[in-house]
Design a protein around this motif. Structure first.
Motif, short mmCIF file in Angstrom:
data_model
loop_
_atom_site.label_atom_id
_atom_site.label_comp_id
_atom_site.label_asym_id
_atom_site.label_seq_id
_atom_site.Cartn_x
_atom_site.Cartn_y
_atom_site.Cartn_z
N GLY A 41 36.11 35.12 25.76
CA GLY A 41 35.36 34.39 27.13
C GLY A 41 36.20 33.95 28.12
O GLY A 41 36.05 32.99 28.65
N LEU A 42 37.25 34.68 28.40
CA LEU A 42 38.22 34.41 29.44
C LEU A 42 37.79 34.82 30.70
O LEU A 42 36.93 35.64 30.74
CB LEU A 42 39.52 35.26 29.12
N GLY A 43 37.80 34.06 31.81
CA GLY A 43 37.60 34.41 33.11
C GLY A 43 39.03 35.01 33.66
O GLY A 43 39.97 35.04 33.24
N GLY A 44 38.92 35.68 34.98
CA GLY A 44 40.00 36.09 35.40
C GLY A 44 41.03 35.37 35.76
O GLY A 44 42.32 35.91 35.76
N GLY A 45 41.02 34.24 35.85
CA GLY A 45 41.89 33.22 36.34
C GLY A 45 42.62 32.76 34.95
O GLY A 45 43.85 31.98 34.90
N ASN A 46 42.34 33.27 33.90
CA ASN A 46 42.69 32.87 32.58
C ASN A 46 43.60 33.94 31.94
O ASN A 46 44.50 33.79 31.16
CB ASN A 46 41.81 32.53 31.39
N TRP A 47 43.31 35.44 32.31
CA TRP A 47 44.00 36.52 32.04
C TRP A 47 45.55 36.65 32.58
O TRP A 47 45.69 36.79 33.67
CB TRP A 47 42.95 37.77 32.25
N THR A 48 46.24 36.50 31.53
CA THR A 48 47.79 36.50 31.94
C THR A 48 48.32 37.63 31.04
O THR A 48 49.42 38.03 31.29
CB THR A 48 48.48 35.61 31.64
N GLY A 49 47.65 38.65 30.31
CA GLY A 49 48.12 39.63 29.50
C GLY A 49 48.07 40.88 30.04
O GLY A 49 47.87 41.05 31.21
N GLY B 261 59.57 48.79 24.24
CA GLY B 261 59.78 47.37 24.67
C GLY B 261 60.00 47.48 26.24
O GLY B 261 60.29 46.28 26.72
N ILE B 262 59.73 48.38 27.04
CA ILE B 262 60.10 48.39 28.20
C ILE B 262 58.72 48.47 29.01
O ILE B 262 57.91 49.41 28.73
CB ILE B 262 60.98 49.58 28.76
N PRO B 263 58.38 47.30 30.00
CA PRO B 263 57.07 47.29 30.65
C PRO B 263 56.92 48.65 31.48
O PRO B 263 57.70 49.03 32.32
CB PRO B 263 57.13 46.09 31.35
N VAL B 264 55.71 49.20 31.47
CA VAL B 264 55.43 50.45 32.06
C VAL B 264 54.23 50.40 32.71
O VAL B 264 53.96 51.19 33.94
CB VAL B 264 55.62 51.65 31.25
N ALA B 265 53.35 49.52 32.53
CA ALA B 265 52.40 49.33 33.26
C ALA B 265 51.45 48.19 32.74
O ALA B 265 51.99 47.35 32.15
CB ALA B 265 51.31 50.57 32.80
N ARG B 266 50.45 47.76 33.61
CA ARG B 266 49.66 46.52 33.56
C ARG B 266 48.32 46.66 33.36
O ARG B 266 47.66 47.44 34.37
CB ARG B 266 50.06 45.41 34.43
N VAL B 267 47.36 46.08 32.74
CA VAL B 267 45.97 45.99 32.71
C VAL B 267 45.38 44.87 33.31
O VAL B 267 45.56 43.65 32.96
CB VAL B 267 45.33 46.28 31.23
N SER B 268 44.68 45.12 34.36
CA SER B 268 44.12 43.90 35.18
C SER B 268 42.66 43.37 34.44
O SER B 268 42.27 44.01 33.38
CB SER B 268 43.87 44.11 36.56
N TYR B 269 42.18 42.12 34.88
CA TYR B 269 41.12 41.67 34.24
C TYR B 269 39.91 42.50 34.31
O TYR B 269 39.21 42.51 33.11
CB TYR B 269 40.66 40.44 35.05
N ASN B 270 39.66 43.36 35.04
CA ASN B 270 38.43 44.36 35.25
C ASN B 270 38.79 45.76 34.45
O ASN B 270 38.02 46.41 34.26
CB ASN B 270 38.20 44.76 36.65
N GLY B 271 39.92 45.72 33.67
CA GLY B 271 40.44 46.85 32.81
C GLY B 271 41.01 48.04 33.62
O GLY B 271 41.43 49.05 32.84
N ARG B 272 41.40 47.88 34.68
CA ARG B 272 42.12 48.91 35.23
C ARG B 272 43.50 48.87 35.09
O ARG B 272 44.23 47.98 34.79
CB ARG B 272 42.06 48.93 36.78
#
Length: 93
Positions: free
Chosen positions: A52-60, A67-78
């Motif tokens: 039940g998270l809102g957009g302002g809660n999503w930090t993942g 182990g190397i960051p290559v991308a990020r998923v935003s709240y809307n799934g993009r």
């Protein structure tokens, strides 16, 4: 090659108490293995919906390869490259 996606949240400073009434602020924050980068959208959205998270809660949403960051998923799934440009499906995975 190991691909993981990070699932985490934080209190939203715009909401009294930090979370919506139906949210689960005690939900575990974790990293999960995924088969390919494109799978991260479904995993993240399922976690967001289940907690039940809102957009302002999503930090993942950080997707890492070995182990190397290559991308990020935003709240809307993009999915976004680490430089903020849109991830192209079928890209490096």
């Amino acid at each position: 090659m190991t691909i993981t996606v990070e699932l985490k949240h934080a209190p939203n400073p715009d909401i009294s108490g930090g979370y919506w009434d139906d949210a689960n602020p005690t939900a575990n924050c974790t990293s999960l293995p995924i088969e390919k980068i494109e799978d991260a959208t479904a995993v993240c959205r399922a976690y967001i919906n289940a907690t039940g998270l809102g957009g302002g809660n999503w930090t993942g949403g950080t997707v890492s390869v070995d182990g190397i960051p290559v991308a990020r998923v935003s709240y809307n799934g993009r999915i976004w490259n680490m430089d903020g440009t849109p991830y192209q499906m079928g890209g490096a995975s």
